[in-house]
Design an enzyme around this catalytic site. Structure first.
Site, mmCIF file in Angstrom:
data_model
loop_
_atom_site.group_PDB
_atom_site.id
_atom_site.type_symbol
_atom_site.label_atom_id
_atom_site.label_comp_id
_atom_site.label_asym_id
_atom_site.label_seq_id
_atom_site.Cartn_x
_atom_site.Cartn_y
_atom_site.Cartn_z
ATOM 1 N N HIS A 1 -5.532 -33.066 17.636
ATOM 2 C CA HIS A 1 -4.427 -33.907 18.120
ATOM 3 C C HIS A 1 -3.278 -33.049 18.631
ATOM 4 O O HIS A 1 -2.157 -33.543 18.782
ATOM 5 C CB HIS A 1 -3.970 -34.848 16.997
ATOM 6 C CG HIS A 1 -5.086 -35.734 16.542
ATOM 7 N ND1 HIS A 1 -5.373 -36.932 17.147
ATOM 8 C CD2 HIS A 1 -6.031 -35.556 15.584
ATOM 9 C CE1 HIS A 1 -6.433 -37.472 16.559
ATOM 10 N NE2 HIS A 1 -6.847 -36.649 15.619
ATOM 11 N N GLU B 1 -4.790 -6.548 14.697
ATOM 12 C CA GLU B 1 -4.279 -5.233 14.300
ATOM 13 C C GLU B 1 -5.407 -4.201 14.361
ATOM 14 O O GLU B 1 -5.171 -3.024 14.608
ATOM 15 C CB GLU B 1 -3.674 -5.295 12.887
ATOM 16 C CG GLU B 1 -2.759 -4.131 12.577
ATOM 17 C CD GLU B 1 -1.892 -4.336 11.334
ATOM 18 O OE1 GLU B 1 -0.704 -4.658 11.458
ATOM 19 O OE2 GLU B 1 -2.433 -4.187 10.217
ATOM 20 N N LYS C 1 9.358 -0.531 14.311
ATOM 21 C CA LYS C 1 9.963 -0.218 13.001
ATOM 22 C C LYS C 1 11.044 0.846 13.169
ATOM 23 O O LYS C 1 12.133 0.745 12.599
ATOM 24 C CB LYS C 1 8.898 0.344 12.044
ATOM 25 C CG LYS C 1 7.929 -0.659 11.481
ATOM 26 C CD LYS C 1 7.082 0.025 10.402
ATOM 27 C CE LYS C 1 5.849 -0.767 10.062
ATOM 28 N NZ LYS C 1 4.926 -0.057 9.175
ATOM 29 N N GLU D 1 10.529 -4.667 4.596
ATOM 30 C CA GLU D 1 10.612 -6.077 4.201
ATOM 31 C C GLU D 1 10.313 -6.231 2.714
ATOM 32 O O GLU D 1 11.031 -6.911 1.979
ATOM 33 C CB GLU D 1 9.602 -6.929 4.994
ATOM 34 C CG GLU D 1 9.886 -7.054 6.469
ATOM 35 C CD GLU D 1 9.225 -5.967 7.310
ATOM 36 O OE1 GLU D 1 8.989 -4.853 6.775
ATOM 37 O OE2 GLU D 1 8.971 -6.214 8.493
ATOM 38 N N LYS E 1 0.839 -1.200 0.000
ATOM 39 C CA LYS E 1 0.000 0.000 0.000
ATOM 40 C C LYS E 1 0.877 1.254 0.000
ATOM 41 O O LYS E 1 0.691 2.157 -0.790
ATOM 42 C CB LYS E 1 -0.914 -0.031 1.229
ATOM 43 C CG LYS E 1 -1.794 1.181 1.368
ATOM 44 C CD LYS E 1 -2.762 1.020 2.527
ATOM 45 C CE LYS E 1 -3.421 2.359 2.821
ATOM 46 N NZ LYS E 1 -4.384 2.293 3.920
ATOM 47 N N GLY F 1 -4.831 -1.898 4.878
ATOM 48 C CA GLY F 1 -4.041 -3.039 4.391
ATOM 49 C C GLY F 1 -4.709 -4.372 4.676
ATOM 50 O O GLY F 1 -4.804 -5.249 3.816
ATOM 51 N N ARG F 2 -5.201 -4.536 5.906
ATOM 52 C CA ARG F 2 -5.789 -5.837 6.293
ATOM 53 C C ARG F 2 -7.189 -6.028 5.723
ATOM 54 O O ARG F 2 -7.805 -7.062 5.931
ATOM 55 C CB ARG F 2 -5.765 -5.984 7.816
ATOM 56 C CG ARG F 2 -6.411 -4.831 8.568
ATOM 57 C CD ARG F 2 -6.078 -4.866 10.057
ATOM 58 N NE ARG F 2 -6.551 -3.678 10.767
ATOM 59 C CZ ARG F 2 -5.866 -2.542 10.874
ATOM 60 N NH1 ARG F 2 -4.679 -2.418 10.293
ATOM 61 N NH2 ARG F 2 -6.358 -1.526 11.556
#
Ligand code: F6P
Length: 540
Positions: free
Chosen positions: A383, A352, A503, A211, A205, A266-267
């Site tokens: 399990h 978030e 950050k 990253e 965005k 973004g999410r």
């Protein structure tokens, strides 16, 4: 008014004291039609919340709380495009991205549907050409590998949906997702692909995320090292972003950019251009079906009365457990291997969004907000961690998600899968008591260990079959559940300042890790030592 001073809140506190030890066995015995009273069908979703620790009074009181928090008005504000993301002064309009009715949505005097439709058309043209081979790589080879480079919402959304809808995708097109700045993620991906057949989609965005920019730069260098011509970049790289300037600075032609806008979080961006890698894999028709599924649930959320509104009821149940039972976590348990990243996706979506501790006015809250979201697909989880859900000391509300019909009809796999889903919610709700164990002949010393308390709440969320449309229904349903809770807690679900500090600090630490000068470190002793040790092993 502060939430705890609301009379609706106090009513719920009283009510909680009265019914906190309610037994689901009793509730089902007392009301033979409980399932009819505590289930909702909307779009393709069947939502069974009968195994929740609630009575009709609980639901009524929770709905009164929602009304006291003006939930209807707040929903309308979002759909009208008001600037409800107050700390960033932005509207919140992911609902526009899938507004298949194409009703006008105005922002700053402009109907944003024109932009939305233009980009969807651009995506369709592009993905059709990639799929039919008319758009090929620098050496003329068809694209077989679609590598999405992004992180957070620019990764988890397309990754989750690409996995969920793999069944509908072309086998000769493979999606890859590189997100981690750990070079291993990129290195292991590059080992598997031929650059001539690879399209890199740089999804960010902001187009500033460290990253993603690091991974994109590495991918660019790798491609150039093999194809040895700058012109190849234009053929093999496209960008999905709101930031044209940064895209150009990176060296991607604006003609290869698919735009979205700052009113898409973004999410919440998987139905924007961020979904391009998915569209290429499953085709534009399936992608439009997905958008339709979102739109159906958006309409349901906007129009259904609260008592018949799935996201509203889900959100309110979450409030009930989070704020009255003081539950800390919520498990999402899809009984479908295709949905294996669904819990991780909503881990970001929910945590978030609602991991906040000040109100929209900046006042510190004195109540719990967003839950910890976690989960894994069934039956694997059974399990692994279900022991704690069944017999541990913590109360963990669960969502079981499943489909009546399988996509891959192999022997009796599907009835076995569904039998487990149904049995788990049954076991959690009704447990097994001393009398039943004695009746079965269990020896007295073992009875405490074999007892299941029951009264462990869950919802069961079913649809006929996993399809683009049902997936759209499901995702939008959870998105709006998050919205409901944000309104009740009076927090801004659409900013994420909490990720900033780490950050900023990482930038400074990075300089120090790279520095070969023995400058005196001025952090705390723990941080200093870690940096010194890193330097010792790397700059020897
Ligand atoms: O740091 C958090 C975050 O901003 C998320 O909200 C977002 O989904 C992710 O980083 C990626 O951001 P971008 O799409 O701008 O690269």
């Amino acid at each position: 008014m502060a939430i705890k001073n609301l009379k609706e809140w106090k009513v719920l506190e009283d009510h909680y004291r009265k019914i906190k030890n309610v037994s689901l066995r009793d509730l089902f015995d007392e009301n033979k039609n409980r399932i009819d009273d505590f289930s909702i069908e909307a779009s393709s979703i069947y939502f069974d919340f009968s195994k929740q620790l609630v009575t009709q009074e609980t639901i009524n009181y929770l709905i009164s709380l929602a009304k006291a928090r003006h939930l209807s008005e707040e929903i309308n504000k979002m759909f009208r495009g008001e600037r409800i993301n107050n700390t960033e002064n932005r509207p919140v309009l992911h609902i526009a991205l899938r507004n298949r009715s194409n009703t006008k949505i105005m922002v700053d005097g402009k109907n944003i549907m024109d932009d939305v439709n233009r980009v969807i058309e651009q995506m369709i043209q592009f993905s059709d050409k990639v799929r039919n081979g008319s758009l090929a790589g620098y050496t003329g080879k068809k694209f077989k590998n679609i590598v999405n480079i992004g992180i957070g919402g620019s990764d988890l959304g397309p990754l989750m949906v690409a996995e969920a809808l793999k069944y509908y995708g072309r086998n000769d097109i493979e999606n890859y997702f590189v997100s981690n700045v750990d070079g291993t993620h990129m290195a292991e991906t590059l080992k598997k692909i031929n650059p001539e057949e690879t399209l890199f989609i740089i999804a960010s965005k902001t187009f500033t995320t460290e990253e993603t920019m690091t991974n994109a730069t590495t991918a660019r260098k790798w491609l150039l090292s093999i194809l040895r011509d700058e012109k190849a970049i234009a053929k093999h790289f496209v960008a999905l972003s709101t930031n044209q300037q940064k895209v150009e600075e990176f060296g991607i032609d604006v003609n290869n950019m698919f735009e979205f806008w700052d009113w898409v979080g973004g999410r919440y961006s998987v139905t924007s251009a961020i979904g391009l890698s998915v569209m290429i894999k499953i085709g534009s028709e399936n992608f439009i079906e997905l958008l339709k599924g979102f739109h159906e649930m958006d309409n349901h959320f906007k129009n259904a009365p609260f008592e018949k509104n799935i996201p509203v009821i889900m959100g309110l149940l979450g409030i009930w457990y989070n704020n009255f039972f003081q539950c800390e976590t919520h498990a999402i348990l899809p009984y479908d291997q295709y949905l294996h990243r669904f819990p991780a996706y909503f881990q970001q979506g929910d945590m978030e969004s609602n991991g906040k501790s000040v109100t929209r006015d900046g006042v510190e809250v004195d109540y719990q907000t967003g839950p910890i979201i976690w989960g894994e697909p069934g039956t694997n989880g059974q399990h692994a961690f279900y022991q704690l859900i069944h017999q541990g000391t913590k109360l963990i509300p669960c969502d079981f998600i499943g489909f009546f019909k399988p996509l891959n009809n192999l022997g009796d796999h599907h009835p076995k899968l569904m039998a487990n889903l149904i049995a788990q919610s049954q076991a959690l709700a009704f447990g097994k008591n001393k009398e039943e164990l004695e009746h079965e002949g269990v020896l007295a010393p073992l009875i405490p260990f074999k007892t299941f308390s029951g009264n462990r709440p869950s919802s069961t969320i079913m649809a006929l079959q996993l399809s683009p449309r049902t997936l759209g229904n499901l995702i939008a349903m959870y998105e709006h559940k998050i919205f409901v809770q944000g309104i009740i807690w009076d927090i801004n679900s659409f900013d994420q300042w909490g990720v900033e500090l780490g950050k900023v600090l990482a930038k400074k630490v990075l300089q120090e890790l790279k520095s070969t000068e023995k400058t005196r470190l001025q952090h705390d002793s723990s941080t200093n030592k870690l940096i010194e040790k890193f330097r010792h092993y790397n700059h020897a």
